[in-house]
Enzyme design. Sequence first.
Site, short mmCIF file in Angstrom:
data_model
loop_
_atom_site.label_atom_id
_atom_site.label_comp_id
_atom_site.label_asym_id
_atom_site.label_seq_id
_atom_site.Cartn_x
_atom_site.Cartn_y
_atom_site.Cartn_z
N GLN A 100 38.38 54.02 49.79
CA GLN A 100 39.00 53.45 48.59
C GLN A 100 39.94 54.47 47.93
O GLN A 100 41.01 54.11 47.42
CB GLN A 100 37.90 53.02 47.60
N ARG A 125 28.65 51.11 55.82
CA ARG A 125 28.51 50.86 54.38
C ARG A 125 27.04 50.64 54.08
O ARG A 125 26.39 49.83 54.74
CB ARG A 125 29.29 49.63 53.93
N CYS A 151 38.99 48.87 41.90
CA CYS A 151 38.72 48.77 43.34
C CYS A 151 38.45 47.32 43.77
O CYS A 151 38.65 46.98 44.93
CB CYS A 151 37.54 49.65 43.71
N ARG A 176 44.25 49.20 51.04
CA ARG A 176 43.00 49.51 51.75
C ARG A 176 43.22 49.44 53.26
O ARG A 176 42.74 50.27 54.01
CB ARG A 176 41.89 48.51 51.35
N HIS A 221 32.98 56.55 47.81
CA HIS A 221 33.76 55.47 48.44
C HIS A 221 35.11 56.07 48.87
O HIS A 221 36.16 55.76 48.30
CB HIS A 221 33.94 54.34 47.43
N ASP A 235 35.68 49.79 37.07
CA ASP A 235 34.90 49.19 38.16
C ASP A 235 33.80 48.36 37.52
O ASP A 235 33.56 48.48 36.30
CB ASP A 235 34.31 50.34 39.02
N1 NVA Z 1 30.70 50.42 42.35
C1 NVA Z 1 30.91 49.25 43.16
C2 NVA Z 1 32.12 49.42 44.01
C3 NVA Z 1 32.48 48.21 44.84
C4 NVA Z 1 33.70 48.44 45.70
C5 NVA Z 1 29.67 48.98 43.98
O1 NVA Z 1 29.11 49.93 44.56
O2 NVA Z 1 29.24 47.82 44.04
N1 CP Z 2 36.81 47.69 46.97
C1 CP Z 2 35.95 47.35 47.94
O1 CP Z 2 35.35 48.17 48.61
O2 CP Z 2 35.83 46.01 48.13
P1 CP Z 2 34.77 45.30 49.09
O3 CP Z 2 33.40 45.53 48.48
O4 CP Z 2 35.17 43.86 49.06
O5 CP Z 2 34.87 45.91 50.45
#
Ligand code: NVA
Ligand code: CP
Length: 338
Positions: A147, A117, A281, A326, A144, A240
Amino acid sequence: MHMTEGKGRKEMDLKGRDFLTLKDYTKEEITYLLDLAEELKDKKKKGIQVDDWRGKNVALIFEKTSTRTRCSFEVAAHDMGMGTTYLDPSGSQIGKKESIEDTARVLAGMFDGIEYRGYGQEIVEELAKYSKVPVWNGLTNEYHPTQMLADLLTIREHFGRVEGIKLVYMGDARYNMGNSLMIACAKMGMHFTACTSEKYFPDRELVEICEGYARESGGTVTLTEDVGAGTKDADVIYTDVWVSMGEPDEVWEERIRDLTPYKVTKKVMENAGEKAIFLHCLPAFHDLKTKIGKEIYEKYGISDMEVTDEVFESEQSKVFDEAENRMHTIKAVMAATV
Ligand code: NVA
Ligand code: CP
């Protein structure tokens, strides 16, 4: 219990494959992963252990924070009999003292799979290029994909199918979630709508790629600024956070101004209809129980952002089923590729 015992699931060999974006996967492969996840979930609920991966190990690299993705990888791996090593945003040499290329070659010598990540998609692509073991994208700025499997599984569990489902994404549709949902829907024969201010529409080039997928799958891709028309008769309303991880605090003011018209409210859900579900998400800003939520309230006087607490807590909201999925879907990705 061995994985080949699943009934009704078509076998498919995805061993060794990276999982970087759904652009790399066909509808059939995505369906296979959903079927596998459904089977693994069923077995878990029945207390049937599926742990043929004893002796295998996975590295979990997080350059951004996480609750769901990290826990999903860890719980899934442990259920499967695998060991895990978590590298937090400050706990590794990656990119600072050691190149991605060298890191990939080091980790591939010890592990059987690597989750990453981080920021740009090119970093996870580079990691995959130099790693001889599968690399899974646990979120980048652009995509993602794990997800998406959870979202598709949740939709399929709820409606009994994904084909023909109308999913409307409201908010910043240019980022990882908007991009990935557009790809997932277009591949799976669903009707995707980005309902937001034009400034937040997904990149034109990606829209064209997805229009191509949709032509093949029987899906559609729509971009609109009109909330009434965009959300009418939707099956799924999705949103989101307005500001994603890694973005500067200075953008909050502009986002609140631009995206408030695209907040998911009761009126939006009523326009979609009684049968519609709400997905997110997570994490979500729907109340004042978070530090950032409180700071935003003090600065801008708003007590929720992308979704009202009323919708978030309503019967139509399936966000916690989605969060649970998930784990089952990430387990499927690892089971298929390790
Ligand atoms: N768009 C958000 C998704 C988190 C799961 C981010 O990148 O922070
Ligand atoms: N939805 C998601 O990816 O959550 P986290 O950022 O907690 O992993």
